[in-house]
Design an enzyme around this catalytic site. Structure first.
Site, PDB file in Angstrom:
ATOM      1  N   ASN A 121       0.886  -1.143   0.049  1.00  0.00           N
ATOM      2  CA  ASN A 121      -0.272   0.038   0.010  1.00  0.00           C
ATOM      3  C   ASN A 121       0.910   1.369   0.103  1.00  0.00           C
ATOM      4  O   ASN A 121       0.185   2.392  -0.147  1.00  0.00           O
ATOM      5  CB  ASN A 121      -0.995   0.064   1.294  1.00  0.00           C
ATOM      6  CG  ASN A 121      -1.741   1.215   1.437  1.00  0.00           C
ATOM      7  OD1 ASN A 121      -2.488   1.718   0.726  1.00  0.00           O
ATOM      8  ND2 ASN A 121      -1.401   2.220   2.286  1.00  0.00           N
ATOM      9  N   SER A 189      -4.773   2.723  -8.236  1.00  0.00           N
ATOM     10  CA  SER A 189      -5.539   3.858  -8.185  1.00  0.00           C
ATOM     11  C   SER A 189      -6.493   3.772  -9.454  1.00  0.00           C
ATOM     12  O   SER A 189      -6.136   3.382 -10.511  1.00  0.00           O
ATOM     13  CB  SER A 189      -4.687   5.050  -8.183  1.00  0.00           C
ATOM     14  OG  SER A 189      -5.332   6.174  -8.360  1.00  0.00           O
ATOM     15  N   TYR A 204       2.542   9.773 -11.663  1.00  0.00           N
ATOM     16  CA  TYR A 204       1.726   8.780 -10.666  1.00  0.00           C
ATOM     17  C   TYR A 204       0.771   8.102 -11.447  1.00  0.00           C
ATOM     18  O   TYR A 204       0.723   6.671 -11.126  1.00  0.00           O
ATOM     19  CB  TYR A 204       1.013   9.935  -9.795  1.00  0.00           C
ATOM     20  CG  TYR A 204       0.141   9.024  -8.684  1.00  0.00           C
ATOM     21  CD1 TYR A 204       0.772   8.844  -7.470  1.00  0.00           C
ATOM     22  CD2 TYR A 204      -1.390   9.081  -8.984  1.00  0.00           C
ATOM     23  CE1 TYR A 204      -0.135   7.902  -6.541  1.00  0.00           C
ATOM     24  CE2 TYR A 204      -1.999   8.461  -8.054  1.00  0.00           C
ATOM     25  CZ  TYR A 204      -1.598   7.867  -6.951  1.00  0.00           C
ATOM     26  OH  TYR A 204      -2.532   7.350  -6.115  1.00  0.00           O
ATOM     27  N   LYS A 208       0.831   3.722 -11.230  1.00  0.00           N
ATOM     28  CA  LYS A 208      -0.247   3.138 -10.876  1.00  0.00           C
ATOM     29  C   LYS A 208      -1.098   2.423 -12.203  1.00  0.00           C
ATOM     30  O   LYS A 208      -1.266   0.959 -11.746  1.00  0.00           O
ATOM     31  CB  LYS A 208      -1.591   4.067 -10.532  1.00  0.00           C
ATOM     32  CG  LYS A 208      -1.220   4.470  -9.297  1.00  0.00           C
ATOM     33  CD  LYS A 208      -0.904   3.682  -8.000  1.00  0.00           C
ATOM     34  CE  LYS A 208      -0.596   4.388  -6.717  1.00  0.00           C
ATOM     35  NZ  LYS A 208      -0.300   3.289  -5.536  1.00  0.00           N
ATOM     36  N   THR A 238      -7.605  11.321   2.922  1.00  0.00           N
ATOM     37  CA  THR A 238      -6.536  10.897   3.891  1.00  0.00           C
ATOM     38  C   THR A 238      -5.460  12.039   3.704  1.00  0.00           C
ATOM     39  O   THR A 238      -5.738  12.809   2.988  1.00  0.00           O
ATOM     40  CB  THR A 238      -5.999   9.417   3.195  1.00  0.00           C
ATOM     41  OG1 THR A 238      -5.155   9.773   2.018  1.00  0.00           O
ATOM     42  CG2 THR A 238      -6.851   8.423   3.134  1.00  0.00           C
TER      43      THR A 238
END
Length: 296
Positions: A121, A189, A204, A208, A238
């Site tokens: 994770n 994601s 990013y 993913k 988060t």
């Protein structure tokens, strides 16, 4: 470790009965992970912590990994107290293959000589706008943390699962109870499926997408001794998105049919399903949990 690899294919065709269905048919026993060992990286807070709590609630002993968030030490104690399982926190640099393997081997020794579940994770966001203007060192850090670490974790965990399946014992030579297949889960994601706007985050997104395809591929490599799947969250409230201005978050909400970000605990079900024997016929899959973002 693990001896010769068992053949899963013959001449390009899969051998029949590479796996066996569980005999148990009732739901609650199949979700029960009592006595199993789970490792969750990036578990000091947010999604990883929620997943660790879910696994502990299902009976698993859990090792939680953190990088710099030392609150993980207290969270581990909280999990032990609340769920009555063993839980310890380990500081790990997931960008180092050597360190990842060393800590996994250490945990297996300390946690009943076995490994059942690994949740990769750990991840960091891209925060430098267009890739044309971003720093190459930031790019390398994102790719190393978000993609390379998944390879390192799967590799080290897979060696244990292969040995366990072939030998049928824990590291102390004791017969393994309630081990059918290992379960590897990576946090991907929705960004591996779509291109996010208005923020620019090509590195990013690419990392993913790579995670999703990599895990599909290792599902074939490990089919006889482990299942491998991904969960693709959408926007989750988060600390990883704390830096994002409210104006940008409102643009996100405009594009989410459910009209809001998700909460970390809303991902527990997807991860627990994939971690447990209830998903015994699920491998190479990606579960998108994004409030409907990617369907419109």
């Amino acid at each position: 470790m693990g001896g010769e690899k068992l053949p899963a294919m013959d001449g390009g065709n899969f051998n029949h009965h590479n796996t066996v269905a569980p005999k148990e048919e009732k739901v609650f026993p199949l979700f029960n992970n009592t006595g199993k060992t789970a490792i969750v990286s990036g578990a000091g807070a947010g999604i990883g912590l929620a997943v660790a709590q879910a696994l502990a609630e299902s009976g698993a002993n859990v090792a939680i990994w953190y990088h710099g968030n030392k609150k993980a030490l207290d969270r581990a104690k909280d999990i032990e107290k609340e769920y009555g399982v063993k839980c310890q926190a380990y500081q790990v640099d997931v960008r180092s293959q050597k360190h990842v393997k060393e800590v996994i081997d250490e945990i297996v020794q300390e946690f009943n000589g076995r490994l059942d579940i690994f949740v990769a994770n750990a991840g960091i966001p891209w925060s430098q706008g267009s890739f044309l203007d971003g720093n190459v060192e930031h790019y390398k850090n994102v790719m190393s943390t978000d993609m390379d670490s998944v390879y390192y974790c799967a590799n080290a965990a897979g060696l244990h699962w292969r040995r366990q399946k072939m030998e049928g014992t824990d590291l102390k030579g004791k017969k393994l109870e309630n081990f059918k297949l290992g379960s590897f889960i990576a946090t991907a994601s929705m960004s591996g499926h779509i291109v996010n706007i208005p923020q620019l985050q090509a590195a990013y997104n690419g990392a993913k997408a790579a995670v999703i395809q990599f895990v599909k591929s290792i599902a074939i490599d490990m089919v006889q001794f482990a299942r491998a799947n991904t969960v693709s969250p959408g926007y989750i409230a988060t600390e990883i998105s704390d830096y994002v201005p409210i104006e940008t978050k409102n643009i996100w909400r405009d594009k989410i049919p459910m009209g809001r970000e998700g909460e970390a605990h809303e991902l527990k079900g997807a991860f627990l399903y994939l971690a447990s024997d209830i998903s015994s016929y699920t491998t190479g899959s990606d579960i998108i949990v994004d409030g409907g973002y990617s369907i419109v």
